[in-house]
Each structure stands twice: as structure tokens, then as C-alpha cells.
Design an enzyme around this catalytic site. Sequence first.
Site, PDB file in Angstrom:
ATOM      1  N   MET A  22       0.882  -1.206  -0.021  1.00 15.76           N
ATOM      2  CA  MET A  22      -0.184   0.200   0.086  1.00 15.76           C
ATOM      3  C   MET A  22       0.816   1.483   0.008  1.00 15.76           C
ATOM      4  O   MET A  22       1.955   1.185   0.683  1.00 15.76           O
ATOM      5  CB  MET A  22      -0.807   0.061   1.179  1.00 15.76           C
ATOM      6  CG  MET A  22      -2.025   0.881   1.442  1.00 15.76           C
ATOM      7  SD  MET A  22      -2.976   0.822  -0.103  1.00 15.76           S
ATOM      8  CE  MET A  22      -4.067  -0.500   0.725  1.00 15.76           C
ATOM      9  N   LYS A  26       2.444   2.558  -6.839  1.00 16.84           N
ATOM     10  CA  LYS A  26       2.166   1.825  -8.105  1.00 16.84           C
ATOM     11  C   LYS A  26       1.320   2.347  -9.156  1.00 16.84           C
ATOM     12  O   LYS A  26       1.650   2.133 -10.484  1.00 16.84           O
ATOM     13  CB  LYS A  26       1.354   0.343  -7.730  1.00 16.84           C
ATOM     14  CG  LYS A  26       2.113  -0.484  -6.821  1.00 16.84           C
ATOM     15  CD  LYS A  26       1.435  -1.681  -6.306  1.00 16.84           C
ATOM     16  CE  LYS A  26      -0.017  -1.621  -5.606  1.00 16.84           C
ATOM     17  NZ  LYS A  26       0.276  -0.948  -4.111  1.00 16.84           N
ATOM     18  N   GLU A  90      -4.677  -3.304  -9.888  1.00 18.84           N
ATOM     19  CA  GLU A  90      -5.017  -4.096  -8.592  1.00 18.84           C
ATOM     20  C   GLU A  90      -5.627  -5.502  -8.967  1.00 18.84           C
ATOM     21  O   GLU A  90      -6.680  -5.859  -8.687  1.00 18.84           O
ATOM     22  CB  GLU A  90      -6.351  -3.122  -7.934  1.00 18.84           C
ATOM     23  CG  GLU A  90      -6.188  -1.692  -7.609  1.00 18.84           C
ATOM     24  CD  GLU A  90      -5.404  -1.693  -6.105  1.00 18.84           C
ATOM     25  OE1 GLU A  90      -4.757  -2.775  -5.652  1.00 18.84           O
ATOM     26  OE2 GLU A  90      -5.417  -0.605  -5.715  1.00 18.84           O
ATOM     27  N   CYS A 184       7.182  -1.230   7.444  1.00 23.94           N
ATOM     28  CA  CYS A 184       8.151  -2.248   7.199  1.00 23.94           C
ATOM     29  C   CYS A 184       8.220  -3.303   8.032  1.00 23.94           C
ATOM     30  O   CYS A 184       7.048  -3.636   8.917  1.00 23.94           O
ATOM     31  CB  CYS A 184       9.581  -1.381   7.913  1.00 23.94           C
ATOM     32  SG  CYS A 184       9.503  -1.412   9.767  1.00 23.94           S
ATOM     33  N   CYS A 187       7.689  -3.266  12.021  1.00 25.07           N
ATOM     34  CA  CYS A 187       6.535  -2.653  12.448  1.00 25.07           C
ATOM     35  C   CYS A 187       5.062  -3.115  12.081  1.00 25.07           C
ATOM     36  O   CYS A 187       4.066  -2.857  12.605  1.00 25.07           O
ATOM     37  CB  CYS A 187       6.498  -1.212  12.048  1.00 25.07           C
ATOM     38  SG  CYS A 187       7.776  -0.094  12.543  1.00 25.07           S
TER      39      CYS A 187
HETATM   40 ZN   LIG Z   1       8.831   0.757  10.545  1.00 29.99          ZN
END
Ligand SMILES: [Zn+2]
Length: 194
Positions: A22, A26, A90, A184, A187
Amino acid sequence: MLRTQGRMLGGVGRLHVIAGCMSSGKTGELIRLLSRHAVTGDTMVLYKHSVDSRDGDKARSRLGTEMEACVVGRPEDIVGDGFVVVAIEEAQFFGEGLTAVVQDLLSSGHLVYVTGLNQDFRGEPFGVMPTLMSLADEISLLTAICQKCHGVGTRTQRIIDGQPAPWDSPLILVGGADYYEARCPDCHEVPGRP
Ligand SMILES: [Zn+2]
């Protein structure tokens, strides 16, 4: 052979997959790639799935660039007749039937661009995307900025009512009480991961 302005349709087509999480840009990258074909006069059509109701019949990037799109509900509704370039936004929303449609487009010489989430919110391969990436002649794997630590975002975090979505929540839930952000791997949170 079908001659459409500059380029002759014939031979085998080419598949370029633009994948990423997300907010990795793109759609902006797709519009940039397609704009090069506008220079050479190649006719093009862009399809998006009806489950993605954002922006109506437009594909719109965060930078403000946009293109008109044909909104369709099934892979069989994607046709390339009369066009050199066929773009599909998508791809993860289309079922496995999209693979055969893309292969037909390629065998009839089309230049095919596909965007999609390569991983679902759990970090698992998403729908038809792994297959399309394995068939691709070219892959652009884009990254985002982690919305928590500002590191390199490669995952899509789903949040429901302010909380990380559990592993067993449904895969596709557009327009619900959930929302998505880039994270990331450190996280990225998926409570209940087996
Ligand atoms: Zn992170």
C-alpha cells in the site's frame, strides 16, 4: 495482424508487473510507464476492478496524475481488441481467471501492464499476483515509507477500529471500517499469526 497506429500487433507480447505494498506509488508508476506509449501513439486501455470504488472510473495517483479507466467485475470482461497496450490495476482483486486472460493478451501480441499488492495484509502472497510475477518479462517492485518508523515499507498493515487486524480477518474488505497503511517488516503487526 492488427495494425494500430505506430506499432504492429504480432509475435508475443510483453508483461510488466508493478508490485508493492500500500502507498508504494504503483498507480503513479503505471501512469508514468503508459505515458511513454502516448508519445509513440500506441492505443491503450486501462481496466480496474469494480471492488475498488475509489476515484470512480479514474485511476489516480497520489501525485495527482490520472487516467480514465474501464471498470469491470470479472477477468473475462478484460479485452484487448483494438488496443496495443492493456493495463490492469489492482490485479489481486481479480480471481485466478486473470492468468488465462493475461496469457491470451500476450499470445495475441499485446503489451500488458499489471499493478497489484504482492502481499496481503498478513504478509502472504496475494491471489493471482505471484503467478503473474512469475510470468512477467519485467517486474517493478516498489517500496513505501513505513508510516510508523519512516523506514522502508514493504508490507501492508490492516487496521480495524484502530487496532492491527488479526490473522483470521477476511482478506478483502474494501470500504469497510478497516484501513491500510504501509509498514516495514519490523512494524508490521498481525495478531494471531500461527
Ligand atoms: Zn517501521
